[in-house]
Design a protein around this motif. Structure first.
Motif, PDB file in Angstrom:
ATOM      1  N   VAL A   1       0.841  -1.197   0.000  1.00 29.09           N
ATOM      2  CA  VAL A   1       0.000   0.000   0.000  1.00 29.09           C
ATOM      3  C   VAL A   1       0.878   1.248   0.000  1.00 29.09           C
ATOM      4  O   VAL A   1       1.857   1.327   0.754  1.00 29.09           O
ATOM      5  N   ASP A   2       0.534   2.203  -0.857  1.00 27.20           N
ATOM      6  CA  ASP A   2       1.182   3.510  -0.854  1.00 27.20           C
ATOM      7  C   ASP A   2       0.550   4.315   0.274  1.00 27.20           C
ATOM      8  O   ASP A   2      -0.638   4.653   0.224  1.00 27.20           O
ATOM      9  N   LEU A   3       1.320   4.648   1.305  1.00 27.94           N
ATOM     10  CA  LEU A   3       0.779   5.324   2.480  1.00 27.94           C
ATOM     11  C   LEU A   3       0.420   6.775   2.202  1.00 27.94           C
ATOM     12  O   LEU A   3      -0.424   7.351   2.912  1.00 27.94           O
ATOM     13  N   ASP A   4       1.033   7.381   1.202  1.00 27.47           N
ATOM     14  CA  ASP A   4       0.692   8.758   0.856  1.00 27.47           C
ATOM     15  C   ASP A   4      -0.665   8.816   0.145  1.00 27.47           C
ATOM     16  O   ASP A   4      -1.526   9.640   0.469  1.00 27.47           O
ATOM     17  N   LYS A   5      -0.870   7.912  -0.802  1.00 27.56           N
ATOM     18  CA  LYS A   5      -2.128   7.884  -1.552  1.00 27.56           C
ATOM     19  C   LYS A   5      -3.175   7.003  -0.892  1.00 27.56           C
ATOM     20  O   LYS A   5      -4.353   7.063  -1.251  1.00 27.56           O
ATOM     21  N   GLU A   6      -2.732   6.167   0.057  1.00 27.64           N
ATOM     22  CA  GLU A   6      -3.616   5.213   0.744  1.00 27.64           C
ATOM     23  C   GLU A   6      -4.339   4.320  -0.273  1.00 27.64           C
ATOM     24  O   GLU A   6      -5.541   4.095  -0.217  1.00 27.64           O
ATOM     25  N   GLN A   7      -3.540   3.793  -1.201  1.00 27.17           N
ATOM     26  CA  GLN A   7      -4.046   2.911  -2.249  1.00 27.17           C
ATOM     27  C   GLN A   7      -3.186   1.659  -2.349  1.00 27.17           C
ATOM     28  O   GLN A   7      -1.983   1.687  -2.057  1.00 27.17           O
ATOM     29  N   PHE A   8      -3.819   0.557  -2.787  1.00 31.36           N
ATOM     30  CA  PHE A   8      -3.054  -0.641  -3.146  1.00 31.36           C
ATOM     31  C   PHE A   8      -2.208  -0.317  -4.371  1.00 31.36           C
ATOM     32  O   PHE A   8      -2.718   0.237  -5.354  1.00 31.36           O
ATOM     33  N   ILE A   9      -0.925  -0.692  -4.327  1.00 32.35           N
ATOM     34  CA  ILE A   9      -0.104  -0.556  -5.535  1.00 32.35           C
ATOM     35  C   ILE A   9       0.430  -1.916  -5.988  1.00 32.35           C
ATOM     36  O   ILE A   9       1.007  -2.022  -7.065  1.00 32.35           O
ATOM     37  N   ALA A  10       0.235  -2.959  -5.177  1.00 30.67           N
ATOM     38  CA  ALA A  10       0.610  -4.321  -5.576  1.00 30.67           C
ATOM     39  C   ALA A  10      -0.198  -5.307  -4.748  1.00 30.67           C
ATOM     40  O   ALA A  10      -0.482  -5.061  -3.566  1.00 30.67           O
ATOM     41  N   HIS A  11      -0.559  -6.405  -5.381  1.00 25.09           N
ATOM     42  CA  HIS A  11      -1.298  -7.451  -4.665  1.00 25.09           C
ATOM     43  C   HIS A  11      -0.950  -8.796  -5.288  1.00 25.09           C
ATOM     44  O   HIS A  11      -1.097  -8.990  -6.493  1.00 25.09           O
ATOM     45  N   GLY A  12      -0.494  -9.708  -4.449  1.00 26.91           N
ATOM     46  CA  GLY A  12      -0.042 -11.006  -4.931  1.00 26.91           C
ATOM     47  C   GLY A  12      -1.106 -12.060  -5.070  1.00 26.91           C
ATOM     48  O   GLY A  12      -0.803 -13.228  -5.346  1.00 26.91           O
ATOM     49  N   PHE A  13      -2.376 -11.674  -4.923  1.00 30.82           N
ATOM     50  CA  PHE A  13      -3.460 -12.651  -5.107  1.00 30.82           C
ATOM     51  C   PHE A  13      -4.601 -12.078  -5.933  1.00 30.82           C
ATOM     52  O   PHE A  13      -5.082 -12.728  -6.850  1.00 30.82           O
ATOM     53  N   ASN A  14      -5.023 -10.865  -5.622  1.00 34.16           N
ATOM     54  CA  ASN A  14      -6.149 -10.242  -6.325  1.00 34.16           C
ATOM     55  C   ASN A  14      -5.683  -8.946  -6.985  1.00 34.16           C
ATOM     56  O   ASN A  14      -5.702  -7.875  -6.371  1.00 34.16           O
ATOM     57  N   ARG A  15      -5.286  -9.036  -8.240  1.00 30.53           N
ATOM     58  CA  ARG A  15      -4.736  -7.870  -8.938  1.00 30.53           C
ATOM     59  C   ARG A  15      -5.778  -6.787  -9.168  1.00 30.53           C
ATOM     60  O   ARG A  15      -5.436  -5.634  -9.423  1.00 30.53           O
ATOM     61  N   ARG A  16      -7.062  -7.132  -9.060  1.00 28.84           N
ATOM     62  CA  ARG A  16      -8.110  -6.131  -9.270  1.00 28.84           C
ATOM     63  C   ARG A  16      -8.115  -5.064  -8.177  1.00 28.84           C
ATOM     64  O   ARG A  16      -8.693  -3.991  -8.352  1.00 28.84           O
ATOM     65  N   LEU A  17      -7.473  -5.375  -7.055  1.00 26.15           N
ATOM     66  CA  LEU A  17      -7.422  -4.390  -5.973  1.00 26.15           C
ATOM     67  C   LEU A  17      -6.399  -3.289  -6.220  1.00 26.15           C
ATOM     68  O   LEU A  17      -6.445  -2.241  -5.577  1.00 26.15           O
ATOM     69  N   VAL A  18      -5.458  -3.532  -7.127  1.00 30.71           N
ATOM     70  CA  VAL A  18      -4.399  -2.548  -7.389  1.00 30.71           C
ATOM     71  C   VAL A  18      -5.021  -1.242  -7.889  1.00 30.71           C
ATOM     72  O   VAL A  18      -5.836  -1.231  -8.813  1.00 30.71           O
ATOM     73  N   GLY A  19      -4.657  -0.137  -7.221  1.00 34.03           N
ATOM     74  CA  GLY A  19      -5.182   1.169  -7.586  1.00 34.03           C
ATOM     75  C   GLY A  19      -6.439   1.559  -6.832  1.00 34.03           C
ATOM     76  O   GLY A  19      -6.910   2.701  -6.975  1.00 34.03           O
ATOM     77  N   THR A  20      -6.980   0.657  -6.033  1.00 35.76           N
ATOM     78  CA  THR A  20      -8.201   0.962  -5.290  1.00 35.76           C
ATOM     79  C   THR A  20      -7.886   1.595  -3.933  1.00 35.76           C
ATOM     80  O   THR A  20      -6.762   1.525  -3.442  1.00 35.76           O
ATOM     81  N   ASP A  21      -8.918   2.195  -3.334  1.00 34.47           N
ATOM     82  CA  ASP A  21      -8.801   2.876  -2.047  1.00 34.47           C
ATOM     83  C   ASP A  21      -8.622   1.852  -0.929  1.00 34.47           C
ATOM     84  O   ASP A  21      -9.510   1.045  -0.659  1.00 34.47           O
ATOM     85  N   PHE A  22      -7.471   1.898  -0.271  1.00 30.52           N
ATOM     86  CA  PHE A  22      -7.194   0.930   0.791  1.00 30.52           C
ATOM     87  C   PHE A  22      -8.051   1.192   2.023  1.00 30.52           C
ATOM     88  O   PHE A  22      -8.415   0.262   2.744  1.00 30.52           O
ATOM     89  N   ARG A  23      -8.409   2.436   2.276  1.00 29.28           N
ATOM     90  CA  ARG A  23      -9.194   2.756   3.456  1.00 29.28           C
ATOM     91  C   ARG A  23     -10.576   2.101   3.430  1.00 29.28           C
ATOM     92  O   ARG A  23     -11.189   1.873   4.474  1.00 29.28           O
ATOM     93  N   SER A  24     -11.063   1.770   2.245  1.00 31.72           N
ATOM     94  CA  SER A  24     -12.402   1.179   2.132  1.00 31.72           C
ATOM     95  C   SER A  24     -12.399  -0.339   2.321  1.00 31.72           C
ATOM     96  O   SER A  24     -13.463  -0.955   2.315  1.00 31.72           O
ATOM     97  N   LEU A  25     -11.210  -0.928   2.499  1.00 29.18           N
ATOM     98  CA  LEU A  25     -11.123  -2.382   2.634  1.00 29.18           C
ATOM     99  C   LEU A  25     -11.776  -2.844   3.932  1.00 29.18           C
ATOM    100  O   LEU A  25     -11.484  -2.321   5.010  1.00 29.18           O
ATOM    101  N   LYS A  26     -12.663  -3.830   3.823  1.00 33.45           N
ATOM    102  CA  LYS A  26     -13.342  -4.366   4.998  1.00 33.45           C
ATOM    103  C   LYS A  26     -13.215  -5.880   5.044  1.00 33.45           C
ATOM    104  O   LYS A  26     -13.101  -6.548   4.019  1.00 33.45           O
ATOM    105  N   ALA A  27     -13.248  -6.419   6.263  1.00 35.61           N
ATOM    106  CA  ALA A  27     -13.215  -7.865   6.458  1.00 35.61           C
ATOM    107  C   ALA A  27     -14.581  -8.456   6.138  1.00 35.61           C
ATOM    108  O   ALA A  27     -15.545  -7.731   5.857  1.00 35.61           O
ATOM    109  N   ILE A  28     -14.665  -9.780   6.203  1.00 33.23           N
ATOM    110  CA  ILE A  28     -15.904 -10.471   5.887  1.00 33.23           C
ATOM    111  C   ILE A  28     -17.049 -10.013   6.779  1.00 33.23           C
ATOM    112  O   ILE A  28     -18.195  -9.885   6.332  1.00 33.23           O
ATOM    113  N   ASP A  29     -16.739  -9.728   8.028  1.00 35.01           N
ATOM    114  CA  ASP A  29     -17.775  -9.307   8.978  1.00 35.01           C
ATOM    115  C   ASP A  29     -17.961  -7.798   9.027  1.00 35.01           C
ATOM    116  O   ASP A  29     -18.650  -7.274   9.905  1.00 35.01           O
ATOM    117  N   GLY A  30     -17.351  -7.082   8.098  1.00 36.46           N
ATOM    118  CA  GLY A  30     -17.514  -5.639   8.043  1.00 36.46           C
ATOM    119  C   GLY A  30     -16.481  -4.850   8.801  1.00 36.46           C
ATOM    120  O   GLY A  30     -16.499  -3.610   8.782  1.00 36.46           O
TER     121      GLY A  30
END
Length: 301
Positions: free
Chosen positions: A214-243
């Motif tokens: 995660v880029d801490l300045d932009k608070e975005q995923f910049i690399a992901h070793g399992f789900n590449r669709r997350l790259v470039g998305t807002d990391f702050r919006s990431l939630k666990a299965i239970d919310g």
């Protein structure tokens, strides 16, 4: 009817052999003859070893008929374990698992040259009364996925008896090692390493472990070793299965620190189940590097 059975058996055999040849590389075999038991798998280790000891004792007492019994689902199988037997020429003689389709076949003929050498080293070990062990990757007959397996084996005459258990969850130590390797690689060559992670390079994707950054300045995923669709998305919006707002929690945990960790519910990519995941975090410059491991325990509320 018989022709249909033979056709189905042949198809099953071919599918199994394809899995075997694609998923048991030489590098996956551990060199030591007594691989250490991974933490959290002590009960599985005892059960597998006990099943092997039972099969060996029965064979010594009753001889060849035991081989047929091993190949039937019965006293030499459990819901998670089975015994298999090969002779010192590499021919599969008995199996209570999916390798039953290989009965009568010389497994050595089905392996590449390097792996055949490693297999022959196991077959050539002299009879000593000692139970040895190895770790390798094999298809789990319960979920159809390739997973790490810890196998115990013992030679009796011209036969080698074996039983093992699967390790679908990596240890905290293995997660920490991968995090260290990723942090070192990013510190040395960030762009190259980020590219490798996004290409799902196996060095950064080990069984149920993978790296994300995660880029801490932009608070975005910049690399992901399992789900590449997350790259470039807002990391702050990431939630666990239970919310649980784990993106925000991780950012808060690493703020002002070099290392931190957060626990939550997540889907294990190997087992496919919702499990407790503890993600280890490390800061390298303006980047947060993360690797998480799974357990069957529930995360703290």
């Amino acid at each position: 009817m018989k022709a249909d059975f033979l056709t189905a058996r042949t198809t099953m055999l071919r599918a199994y052999l394809l899995t075997l040849l694609c998923t048991w590389p030489l590098s996956s075999l551990m060199a030591q003859s007594d691989a250490a038991i991974s933490a959290g798998y002590e009960a599985e280790a005892r059960q597998a070893r006990s099943l092997l000891e039972k099969a060996v004792a029965s064979y010594r007492e009753r001889g060849e008929p035991v081989l047929a019994e091993i190949s039937r689902q019965g006293q030499f199988t459990t819901s998670q374990h089975y015994v298999y037997v090969v002779n010192t020429q590499g021919v599969m003689l008995a199996s209570g698992g999916p390798s039953v389709v290989l009965l009568g076949r010389n497994i050595s003929d089905l392996l590449d040259e390097e792996l055949r050498v490693a297999f022959q080293q196991v077959l050539s070990q002299p009879e000593s009364g000692i139970i040895h062990s190895q770790q390798y990757r094999w298809m789990n007959w319960k979920d159809g996925k390739v997973e790490r397996k810890h196998a115990y084996y013992q030679r009796v005459g011209d036969k080698i008896f074996a039983a093992g258990y699967y390790l679908p969850r990596s240890s905290p130590e293995e997660a920490a090692n991968l995090l260290h390797d990723a942090a070192m690689a990013i510190g040395s060559s960030a762009q190259e390493t980020l590219g490798r992670i996004n290409r799902l390079d196996k060095f950064f994707n080990r069984d149920d472990l993978y790296v994300f950054v995660v880029d801490l300045d932009k608070e975005q995923f910049i690399a992901h070793g399992f789900n590449r669709r997350l790259v470039g998305t807002d990391f702050r919006s990431l939630k666990a299965i239970d919310g649980q707002p784990i993106g925000q929690q991780m950012l808060a945990a690493i703020k002002g620190k070099q290392q931190a960790e957060v626990s939550y519910l997540w889907r294990n990519p190997v087992t496919g189940k919702q499990e407790s995941k503890t993600t280890l975090l490390e800061r390298v410059g303006n980047l947060m590097i993360a690797v998480g491991y799974y357990s069957t325990n529930q995360p703290p509320p």
